[in-house]
Design an enzyme around this catalytic site. Sequence first.
Site, mmCIF file in Angstrom:
data_model
loop_
_atom_site.group_PDB
_atom_site.id
_atom_site.type_symbol
_atom_site.label_atom_id
_atom_site.label_comp_id
_atom_site.label_asym_id
_atom_site.label_seq_id
_atom_site.Cartn_x
_atom_site.Cartn_y
_atom_site.Cartn_z
ATOM 1 N N GLY B 13 0.859 -1.192 0.000
ATOM 2 C CA GLY B 13 0.000 0.000 0.000
ATOM 3 C C GLY B 13 0.888 1.232 0.000
ATOM 4 O O GLY B 13 0.552 2.264 0.587
ATOM 5 N N ALA B 14 2.026 1.132 -0.691
ATOM 6 C CA ALA B 14 3.081 2.148 -0.586
ATOM 7 C C ALA B 14 2.691 3.474 -1.206
ATOM 8 O O ALA B 14 3.285 4.508 -0.914
ATOM 9 C CB ALA B 14 4.360 1.624 -1.239
ATOM 10 N N THR B 83 -7.606 -2.555 8.735
ATOM 11 C CA THR B 83 -8.704 -2.846 9.663
ATOM 12 C C THR B 83 -9.479 -4.085 9.232
ATOM 13 O O THR B 83 -9.190 -4.693 8.212
ATOM 14 C CB THR B 83 -9.676 -1.659 9.713
ATOM 15 O OG1 THR B 83 -10.131 -1.400 8.381
ATOM 16 C CG2 THR B 83 -8.992 -0.425 10.260
ATOM 17 N N HIS B 138 -11.882 16.484 20.609
ATOM 18 C CA HIS B 138 -11.613 16.228 19.198
ATOM 19 C C HIS B 138 -12.100 17.395 18.329
ATOM 20 O O HIS B 138 -12.879 18.239 18.770
ATOM 21 C CB HIS B 138 -12.319 14.948 18.740
ATOM 22 C CG HIS B 138 -11.614 13.696 19.168
ATOM 23 N ND1 HIS B 138 -11.789 13.143 20.423
ATOM 24 C CD2 HIS B 138 -10.733 12.891 18.517
ATOM 25 C CE1 HIS B 138 -11.042 12.046 20.518
ATOM 26 N NE2 HIS B 138 -10.392 11.864 19.391
ATOM 27 N N HIS B 139 -11.657 17.387 17.077
ATOM 28 C CA HIS B 139 -12.122 18.313 16.045
ATOM 29 C C HIS B 139 -13.647 18.182 15.893
ATOM 30 O O HIS B 139 -14.214 17.134 16.227
ATOM 31 C CB HIS B 139 -11.429 17.988 14.726
ATOM 32 C CG HIS B 139 -11.678 16.590 14.278
ATOM 33 N ND1 HIS B 139 -12.782 16.224 13.553
ATOM 34 C CD2 HIS B 139 -10.985 15.441 14.500
ATOM 35 C CE1 HIS B 139 -12.752 14.945 13.309
ATOM 36 N NE2 HIS B 139 -11.675 14.418 13.884
ATOM 37 N N LYS B 142 -16.055 15.159 14.030
ATOM 38 C CA LYS B 142 -16.178 13.780 14.515
ATOM 39 C C LYS B 142 -17.655 13.454 14.735
ATOM 40 O O LYS B 142 -18.397 14.232 15.314
ATOM 41 C CB LYS B 142 -15.398 13.643 15.828
ATOM 42 C CG LYS B 142 -15.293 12.215 16.324
ATOM 43 C CD LYS B 142 -14.290 12.132 17.478
ATOM 44 C CE LYS B 142 -14.171 10.713 17.978
ATOM 45 N NZ LYS B 142 -13.702 9.770 16.943
#
Lengths: 252, 252, 252, 252
Positions: B13-14, B83, B138-139, B142
Site C-alpha cells: 500500500g506504498a 482494519t 476532538h475536532h 467527529k
Amino acid sequence: MSAAAPIRVGVLGAKGKVGRAICEAVEQAPDLELVAEVDHGDRLESFGEAGTQVVVDFTHPDVVMDNLKFLVSNGIHAVVGTTGFDDTRLDTVRSWLIERPDVGVLIAPNFAIGAVLSMRFAEAAARFFDSVEVIELHHPNKADAPSGTAYRTAALISEARRKAGVGPSPDATTTELDGARGADVDGVRVHSVRLAGLVAHQEIILGTQGETLTIRHDSIDRNSFAPGVLLGVREIGNRPGLTVGIDPLLDL
Amino acid sequence: MSAAAPIRVGVLGAKGKVGRAICEAVEQAPDLELVAEVDHGDRLESFGEAGTQVVVDFTHPDVVMDNLKFLVSNGIHAVVGTTGFDDTRLDTVRSWLIERPDVGVLIAPNFAIGAVLSMRFAEAAARFFDSVEVIELHHPNKADAPSGTAYRTAALISEARRKAGVGPSPDATTTELDGARGADVDGVRVHSVRLAGLVAHQEIILGTQGETLTIRHDSIDRNSFAPGVLLGVREIGNRPGLTVGIDPLLDL
Amino acid sequence: MSAAAPIRVGVLGAKGKVGRAICEAVEQAPDLELVAEVDHGDRLESFGEAGTQVVVDFTHPDVVMDNLKFLVSNGIHAVVGTTGFDDTRLDTVRSWLIERPDVGVLIAPNFAIGAVLSMRFAEAAARFFDSVEVIELHHPNKADAPSGTAYRTAALISEARRKAGVGPSPDATTTELDGARGADVDGVRVHSVRLAGLVAHQEIILGTQGETLTIRHDSIDRNSFAPGVLLGVREIGNRPGLTVGIDPLLDL
Amino acid sequence: MSAAAPIRVGVLGAKGKVGRAICEAVEQAPDLELVAEVDHGDRLESFGEAGTQVVVDFTHPDVVMDNLKFLVSNGIHAVVGTTGFDDTRLDTVRSWLIERPDVGVLIAPNFAIGAVLSMRFAEAAARFFDSVEVIELHHPNKADAPSGTAYRTAALISEARRKAGVGPSPDATTTELDGARGADVDGVRVHSVRLAGLVAHQEIILGTQGETLTIRHDSIDRNSFAPGVLLGVREIGNRPGLTVGIDPLLDL
C-alpha cells in the site's frame, strides 16, 4: 507603592472564619492598618473612635443592612461580601448614599480576582473563535452541576457571540451516548467534573482553525477572596457611590 | 543503537497516504532500510526478490488476508494496520503461523504509542484513587461521542477498579442540568469536547485526598502512527506467532 | 470491599499535625479501626494491650529506632514515614526482622501515590519518545530548584533511555538567553516555576512525531500522604520483611 | 451575519503556500468573494478590473512597497502580512494615505488572534497577581530561546506591573541548579521547552494567594493566521489610515 499613610481598616465579623482571614491579610499588607475588629455584640461606634476609613463586612444578611446604614451615615467606606443583596436592598443602599455622596460602598458576590478576570477574558475573546466550550471541575461534595460560575460564564460568552452575529459552535456529532457532549447553557456546552483532590477550577477553551486559546482559573483554598477584598479596600475610597461586583475595579 | 545490519523493510500500500508516510519514516530511520514498495497491481514476489525481512501492510480488508498468507508462507514478518480483523480472521492467521513458527505477525488497531501507554497507565493507577473521570477532545467533524478510545479507556479503568474492590467515584450532585456530568461508561464519567483547532486529545484525571494525577495524550497529526509502526518493525522479528495490539511490545 | 474484620491500627506521634491527620483518615476508613494513639511520654505497651496489628510511625529520627525495635519484637507490623533512614539504619531493621520473619515493616520517604506513580510511568514511557522534559511548579517559599522529586524523576528517565539506547532529545537551539532552556539533569531538561497560589506540582512531557504524552501530578494539601499511608497499612501484613518505598505496593 | 453584498477580495502572492491558504479561506467565507488572484508576473491592474475592494498581500519585502503604492492610489484597502516594515516604510505608507484618506491599510507581524489576545489578557491581569511566569513550548527545530512572542509577552507584563507599582514575583530560591529557574526577561521568568510533537504553544501563569490564572495559546498548524487575516479583510474598510497590528481590531 506610595509612601502615603496606611489606610485605616476595620473588620465586621472579625471572629468568623472569613473575618479572621481578612484581619490577617490586612495586617500583612504594608499599606493597610487594622484599627478595629468588631463582631456580634460589639459596638459599631468603635469604628468611629478608631478613625476607621474603610470597613470590611463579611457578616450575615440579617445584620448587614444595619451595619451599612451606620457606616454610610458616619462617612465610612464599606467593602461587603455578605450575601443576600437583591435589587430592593441595593436600591436602599443607593438611597442612603445620596445623602452621603462622599462615601463609597462595594458589594460583591465574588472576590476571586482570577475568576472575574477569566470570565471577562472569555467574554472578550468569544466572538473571534468558531468554537467555545467550558469545563468546570470541583470537589465531589458539590451539590449542583454546572457551578454558578459556569452558568454565568456561558451566559456572558453566549451574549457576546450573539451581539457579534457569531453562529453556534460547529458540531458534527450524530451518535452520542447520553450526556457525553455536556449540558447546553445558552448554546454553550458545559462539562462538570467532580473529583476528589480538587477544589474549584474552570477552563474555557476557544478554538478556530489551527489554534486554541485556553483560559483556566484554579482556586485551591478558601482564602482566595483575600486579594480581591484588599483591592476593594484600596480602591473604594476613590469610588464614591455604590459599586456592584469587583469588575469595575479591574479597569478592563 | 546497534551497529547491526539494518532491517530490510517492505511496504504494502506504498502509494496510499499512510503508505507514503511509512516509506518516508522507514527511509529516515538509520537502523531500517526500505527495500520494496508494493501497491495495487504490483507483484508480491518482489518482496522475496528484494530480501525483505518485514513488510508493513496498510491496505484494505479485501486484500489483506491474501497478503498475509503470502508473507507468512514466504517467511516474511508482517506489521499490519489494515482494519477488519475479527476473531475468525485472527484464527485463520494463527493457523497459518502454526506451519511457520519462525514468523511473527503484528496486527494492531492503534499504533499511537502515546494513546496505548496512556490507557495502560490509567488502568494501572485506577485502583489507587477515589475518583476518576475522562475528558476527550476532538475536532468538530467527529461523528461519535465519546470516541472509541474513550470507551475503551473507561472500560479498562472500570475493570481495574472492580477487580480491586474499589467503589464508584464519590459524587454528591443533587441538581444537574441534563448532560453536565457527562456520559456514564461502565461507571466512569466521560466528557466529549468538540472544538475547531483540535485534532485528537484525551485526558484521564484521577483524584484522591489532596492530590490528582492527570494523564494526557495529544495527537496533532495523522502521522502519529509512524513511531508505533517502526517499533513494530523492529520488534516483530523477535516475537514469532501472532501479536494483537502494540501493548505487548511496550513491556509494561 | 471484604466483610473481614477491620485491621486494628495504632498511631505513633498521634498528637502531631501529621499524626492527627492519619488518626482521622484511619477513623474514616471502614476497613480500619483506630485502637491506640501514642505520643511523646506514652507507653508503647498500650499497642499490645489494644491488640494493635499495624502501627503508623510519623515521629522523629531520635526515637523511631526504639519504636521499631519494640514493634518488631512484639510482632506488630509498622508503616514508617519518619525521616533519617540511611543504609546502616535499614540494615539494623533487617537484622531485627530476621528474628521475626512474620513481621512486615514499610519505610517510605514519600507516601504521595500520585507522585510515585507519575515517576514510574515516566520511566516506563521514556524510551518510546524522541523528546522528554520536566516542568515542576511549587510555592514561592521553596528554597531549592529543581525539587528533589524532579531530580529523581529526571534520573529515572535518563537511566531508562540510556538502557534502551535512546539518544538525547533533539534541540536545535543556537541562540539562548541564559537559563531559558532550563537545567540539565542527567541529560533531561528541568524547568522550575515558583508561583504564589501553587503548592507542589510536576509535569513530565514526552513527545514524538505528531503526538505528546503528559503525566502531571498536583498536590494541593499536606494530607496527600494519607491515602498512601492507608495503602501501606492494608498491605504490610501480607509483606513480611522490610519494604522500602511504596513502589512495590503499587504492583506496576 | 448580514445579508449585505459580499466583500470583493483579491490576493497578492496567490500561488505561494500562504497565498493559497488565504484564497481557500476567502472562498469558504460566505460574506467574502474571491475576485482576483495575482502572483509574480501578473498585472496589478487586474484588481481594479475585477472591482476588488480589499487586497491581501503576503509577498516579499522587495515588492510589497510597490504593491501598496498601487493599491492606495487606486483606492483599494490592503491587509498586509509581508515582513520587513520598519519605521521608515511605515511613514512612507502613511504619506501615501494622506492623499487617499478613504483608504485603510493594515500591516501586522502576527495574525494569530489567540496569540495576540493572550498577550493582551496577560498584560491586563499582570498587576493583580503577586507572581507571574511564562512557559513557551515549541518544536525542537526552533533556533532561538525564548521565542519572540515570549520576549514580547514578558515585556508587556513587566511594563504593566511597573506602572502599577507591583514588585517582583516572590522567590525564596537559595540553591539553584544553573538554568532551573529559567531566563529573566525584564524581571519575568521565561521557560523554553523544545519537544518533538509540538508546534507553537505558550502558557502564562499568574498566581496570588490560593488561586492561579493560566492563559494558554496552542497553535498547531501554519494556517492559524487565516482567521486573523479574514478579520482584517472584514474590518479594514471601516478603518481608514494605517493600522499596525491586529490589536486595534480586537476592541479590547
